[in-house]
Design a protein around this motif. Sequence first.
Motif, PDB file in Angstrom:
ATOM      1  N   THR B  26      51.347  48.028  36.486  1.00  0.00           N
ATOM      2  CA  THR B  26      51.713  46.734  37.436  1.00  0.00           C
ATOM      3  C   THR B  26      52.177  47.265  38.812  1.00  0.00           C
ATOM      4  O   THR B  26      51.950  46.349  39.558  1.00  0.00           O
ATOM      5  N   ALA B  27      52.733  48.161  38.761  1.00  0.00           N
ATOM      6  CA  ALA B  27      53.466  48.587  40.152  1.00  0.00           C
ATOM      7  C   ALA B  27      52.303  49.308  40.878  1.00  0.00           C
ATOM      8  O   ALA B  27      52.600  49.678  41.960  1.00  0.00           O
ATOM      9  N   PRO B  40      50.056  45.105  44.817  1.00  0.00           N
ATOM     10  CA  PRO B  40      50.470  45.786  43.480  1.00  0.00           C
ATOM     11  C   PRO B  40      49.588  45.084  42.426  1.00  0.00           C
ATOM     12  O   PRO B  40      49.280  43.673  42.582  1.00  0.00           O
ATOM     13  N   ALA B  43      50.613  41.845  40.998  1.00  0.00           N
ATOM     14  CA  ALA B  43      50.540  40.691  42.207  1.00  0.00           C
ATOM     15  C   ALA B  43      49.107  40.003  41.975  1.00  0.00           C
ATOM     16  O   ALA B  43      48.918  39.000  42.779  1.00  0.00           O
TER      17      ALA B  43
END
Lengths: 225, 92
Positions: B26-27, B40, B43
């Motif tokens: 997720t990053a 990211p 997001a």
Amino acid sequence: MRTIVFDAPGWPGHRAGQHLDVRLTAEDGYQAERSYSIASAPEDDRLGLTVERLDDGEVSPYLVDEVVVGDTLEIRGPIGGYFVWVPADGGPLLLVAGGSGIVPLAAIVRHRVAAGSSVPTRLLYSSRTLEDVIYRNELERVNGAAENGVEVVLALTRETPDGWTGYAKRIGRDVLTAEAWPAAERPLAYVCGPTSFVEAVAGELVGLGYDPARVKTERFGPTGG
Amino acid sequence: MDASESRLDGNAVGGVLAEIFATEMTASMGTCAGCGATEPVGALHAYVRAPGVVVRCPHCSSVMIRIVRDEKDRVWLDIRGVSCLEIRRAED
């Protein structure tokens, strides 16, 4: 709503804001899996989940109504590297919660306190009624303790108790203008709650000049179960 | 149900992505093949209340990722909508 605390042998540790998946397997092999935010701080001895019971859910009714001490759960995690906060990320920190969206933000507050961080922190929490405020006693304690440097602002949207002096409205532009850190301080914001709440608040923060890359969101859709 | 109310963040598919890529995703930064925006993965917009998972660009709504899992051990991953994915290598 119920908070479950459990041991997780072999758990590699987590960061505040992360979640985990709980998987249930029926006797016929049918599996259901749902994500839950981790409520406990990384410093806590045990993992904590706060689960909202959804009547038509496949997992939450079991976790809220049926799990008893001694039961075993199958979990996977920690998950997520985006909606997380560590003290080195700094602040000032603005946490905006709608309803059960408080859970990962409470983990951030708990971590912030347990780690002895001095990052200025403000939590804005929208709830229908005072009774619906999750972790109410703890938040009042944190808010009252001057050494913590954590401020908690409640907004009640449906019903207020007699003598209520706090906000009796949604967290909209006026509340954010009054309570959120000024954009010039380059705040770091985490917004969590129902999708419509998150999108409205995140939009207002960007409208107030917040850097979109420093407004992190976690939408809790009606998908929990 | 209003479609917008079923919209979640990429965070919500962190578990299945970690299963596929064997690392936290997720990053990681994903670039939309439609409009070129980079965000990211956490997001991005995720729609999970369907037979599969659909991840869309928050800027242009293009479909970036589709994931379908069966009841056993197979998973189908379609990432045509991602022109570039920056994956964090596991720390030693």
